[in-house]
Design an enzyme around this catalytic site. Sequence first.
Site, PDB file in Angstrom:
ATOM      1  N   GLY A 112       0.131  23.921  14.326  1.00  0.00           N
ATOM      2  CA  GLY A 112      -0.536  22.779  14.955  1.00  0.00           C
ATOM      3  C   GLY A 112      -1.586  23.188  15.970  1.00  0.00           C
ATOM      4  O   GLY A 112      -2.515  22.430  16.255  1.00  0.00           O
ATOM      5  N   GLU A 115      -4.599  23.656  13.955  1.00  0.00           N
ATOM      6  CA  GLU A 115      -5.032  22.312  13.517  1.00  0.00           C
ATOM      7  C   GLU A 115      -5.715  21.549  14.660  1.00  0.00           C
ATOM      8  O   GLU A 115      -6.709  20.868  14.455  1.00  0.00           O
ATOM      9  CB  GLU A 115      -3.819  21.542  12.972  1.00  0.00           C
TER      10      GLU A 115
HETATM   11  N1  CAA Z   1       7.618  26.241  19.451  1.00  0.00           N
HETATM   12  C1  CAA Z   1       8.510  26.442  20.433  1.00  0.00           C
HETATM   13  N2  CAA Z   1       8.612  27.618  21.110  1.00  0.00           N
HETATM   14  C2  CAA Z   1       7.747  28.582  20.787  1.00  0.00           C
HETATM   15  C3  CAA Z   1       6.779  28.430  19.768  1.00  0.00           C
HETATM   16  C4  CAA Z   1       6.735  27.192  19.093  1.00  0.00           C
HETATM   17  N3  CAA Z   1       5.812  26.937  18.132  1.00  0.00           N
HETATM   18  N4  CAA Z   1       6.089  29.593  19.656  1.00  0.00           N
HETATM   19  C5  CAA Z   1       6.583  30.422  20.583  1.00  0.00           C
HETATM   20  N5  CAA Z   1       7.598  29.831  21.266  1.00  0.00           N
HETATM   21  C6  CAA Z   1       8.413  30.383  22.344  1.00  0.00           C
HETATM   22  C7  CAA Z   1       9.376  31.445  21.837  1.00  0.00           C
HETATM   23  O1  CAA Z   1      10.546  30.835  21.327  1.00  0.00           O
HETATM   24  C8  CAA Z   1       9.636  32.235  23.100  1.00  0.00           C
HETATM   25  O2  CAA Z   1      10.531  31.510  23.905  1.00  0.00           O
HETATM   26  P1  CAA Z   1      11.770  32.267  24.653  1.00  0.00           P
HETATM   27  O3  CAA Z   1      11.094  33.164  25.627  1.00  0.00           O
HETATM   28  O4  CAA Z   1      12.523  31.152  25.279  1.00  0.00           O
HETATM   29  O5  CAA Z   1      12.473  33.013  23.603  1.00  0.00           O
HETATM   30  C9  CAA Z   1       8.267  32.196  23.796  1.00  0.00           C
HETATM   31  O6  CAA Z   1       7.567  31.090  23.248  1.00  0.00           O
HETATM   32  C10 CAA Z   1       7.440  33.444  23.553  1.00  0.00           C
HETATM   33  O7  CAA Z   1       7.343  33.631  22.140  1.00  0.00           O
HETATM   34  P2  CAA Z   1       7.741  35.011  21.433  1.00  0.00           P
HETATM   35  O8  CAA Z   1       8.804  35.736  22.192  1.00  0.00           O
HETATM   36  O9  CAA Z   1       8.034  34.709  19.995  1.00  0.00           O
HETATM   37  O10 CAA Z   1       6.348  35.802  21.582  1.00  0.00           O
HETATM   38  P3  CAA Z   1       5.794  36.957  20.659  1.00  0.00           P
HETATM   39  O11 CAA Z   1       4.603  37.495  21.380  1.00  0.00           O
HETATM   40  O12 CAA Z   1       6.862  37.912  20.261  1.00  0.00           O
HETATM   41  O13 CAA Z   1       5.305  36.226  19.305  1.00  0.00           O
HETATM   42  C11 CAA Z   1       4.227  34.504  18.040  1.00  0.00           C
HETATM   43  C12 CAA Z   1       4.237  35.343  19.331  1.00  0.00           C
HETATM   44  C13 CAA Z   1       3.902  35.395  16.845  1.00  0.00           C
HETATM   45  C14 CAA Z   1       3.124  33.464  18.211  1.00  0.00           C
HETATM   46  C15 CAA Z   1       5.592  33.828  17.820  1.00  0.00           C
HETATM   47  O14 CAA Z   1       5.983  33.181  19.035  1.00  0.00           O
HETATM   48  C16 CAA Z   1       5.618  32.778  16.741  1.00  0.00           C
HETATM   49  O15 CAA Z   1       5.636  33.139  15.562  1.00  0.00           O
HETATM   50  N6  CAA Z   1       5.640  31.469  17.113  1.00  0.00           N
HETATM   51  C17 CAA Z   1       5.771  30.378  16.167  1.00  0.00           C
HETATM   52  C18 CAA Z   1       4.466  30.093  15.452  1.00  0.00           C
HETATM   53  C19 CAA Z   1       4.679  29.009  14.408  1.00  0.00           C
HETATM   54  O16 CAA Z   1       5.473  29.112  13.513  1.00  0.00           O
HETATM   55  N7  CAA Z   1       3.899  27.916  14.535  1.00  0.00           N
HETATM   56  C20 CAA Z   1       3.965  26.773  13.648  1.00  0.00           C
HETATM   57  C21 CAA Z   1       4.794  25.689  14.246  1.00  0.00           C
HETATM   58  S1  CAA Z   1       5.134  24.376  13.125  1.00  0.00           S
HETATM   59  C22 CAA Z   1       3.782  23.370  13.208  1.00  0.00           C
HETATM   60  O17 CAA Z   1       2.856  23.589  13.945  1.00  0.00           O
HETATM   61  C23 CAA Z   1       3.869  22.156  12.298  1.00  0.00           C
HETATM   62  C24 CAA Z   1       2.613  21.444  12.051  1.00  0.00           C
HETATM   63  O18 CAA Z   1       1.741  21.850  11.317  1.00  0.00           O
HETATM   64  C25 CAA Z   1       2.429  20.138  12.626  1.00  0.00           C
END
Ligand code: CAA
Length: 261
Positions: A112, A115
């Site tokens: 998102g 997006e």
């Molecule tokens: N939602 C909620 N929490 C999130 C998040 C998300 N999208 N992305 C990151 N966080 C949180 C993590 O859970 C973590 O929290 P804690 O410290 O409490 O564990 C904190 O942010 C830091 O993240 P990471 O430890 O994972 O950081 P990293 O540097 O190791 O990795 C990253 C970074 C690759 C961006 C990884 O966080 C990641 O893959 N995030 C998710 C990305 C994702 O899948 N986005 C799509 C969401 S679905 C969507 O958007 C639907 C739509 O189209 C409408």
Amino acid sequence: MKLENNYKNILVEIYEKVVLIKLNRPDSLNALSKGLIQDLNHALDIIDNDSKYSVIVLTGVGKAFAAGADIKEMMSKSFQNVIEEDFIKPWEKISGITKPTIAAVNGYALGGGCELAMMCDLLIANENAKFGQPEINLGTFPGAGGTQRLPRAIGKAKAMDLILTARMMDVDEAEKLGLVSRKLSSDNFIELVLEIAKDISDKSLPVLKMAKAAVNGTYENCLSQGILFERKIFQSTFSLEDRKEGMQAFINKRKPNFRNK
Ligand code: CAA
């Protein structure tokens, strides 16, 4: 209503006619929670309706623009919940803003977040920017316009690559493919983006709005409808003093003095 900086999930800074909005949930990489979208939309409504402001810049605090929908918030939603709530609907607010919008992408713009950036008019990115639609890894797929805007921006083949594999692309690839308007240095990134926004804010606001509407007319409808729409708006610029002034200034070899900035 007055624009104030007392939001929980965003920070607002004003630079003359430019408003900088910073998504401010760095602990969750600015994941787009319901509260964040509510704050953002509240500010956007005020800015779009107040003639003091001309251009909106959107960026993120910390190492991300936004890492997508808040997965922790979304986790427990059922099919019935999402049908009834349509929680993505409010995210679209920024795509309907009439004034120019700039996504200043610092770091991750995923799901998102990507997006949301694509809903803005210009997408300016720093050297660390990373783009992706990783939703497939969560057992879902982009639901905030990504399956529509991404292929239009970078073509079907590359959009399928990103959406089906969940891989991230760096800023150089994103710029080469046409997703990114400009790549700027990370050192003074926001200052450089604000300069671009200031430059835009010096132009005639009604004409900026018309130009934006004309581009979106082609972009969001089919070509023939878009061309017709463009012609009508183009013709209506001839009712503006700013249009007359702009052309006169060119002929007189001087800078235009637009009245409606
Ligand atoms: N939602 C909620 N929490 C999130 C998040 C998300 N999208 N992305 C990151 N966080 C949180 C993590 O859970 C973590 O929290 P804690 O410290 O409490 O564990 C904190 O942010 C830091 O993240 P990471 O430890 O994972 O950081 P990293 O540097 O190791 O990795 C990253 C970074 C690759 C961006 C990884 O966080 C990641 O893959 N995030 C998710 C990305 C994702 O899948 N986005 C799509 C969401 S679905 C969507 O958007 C639907 C739509 O189209 C409408």
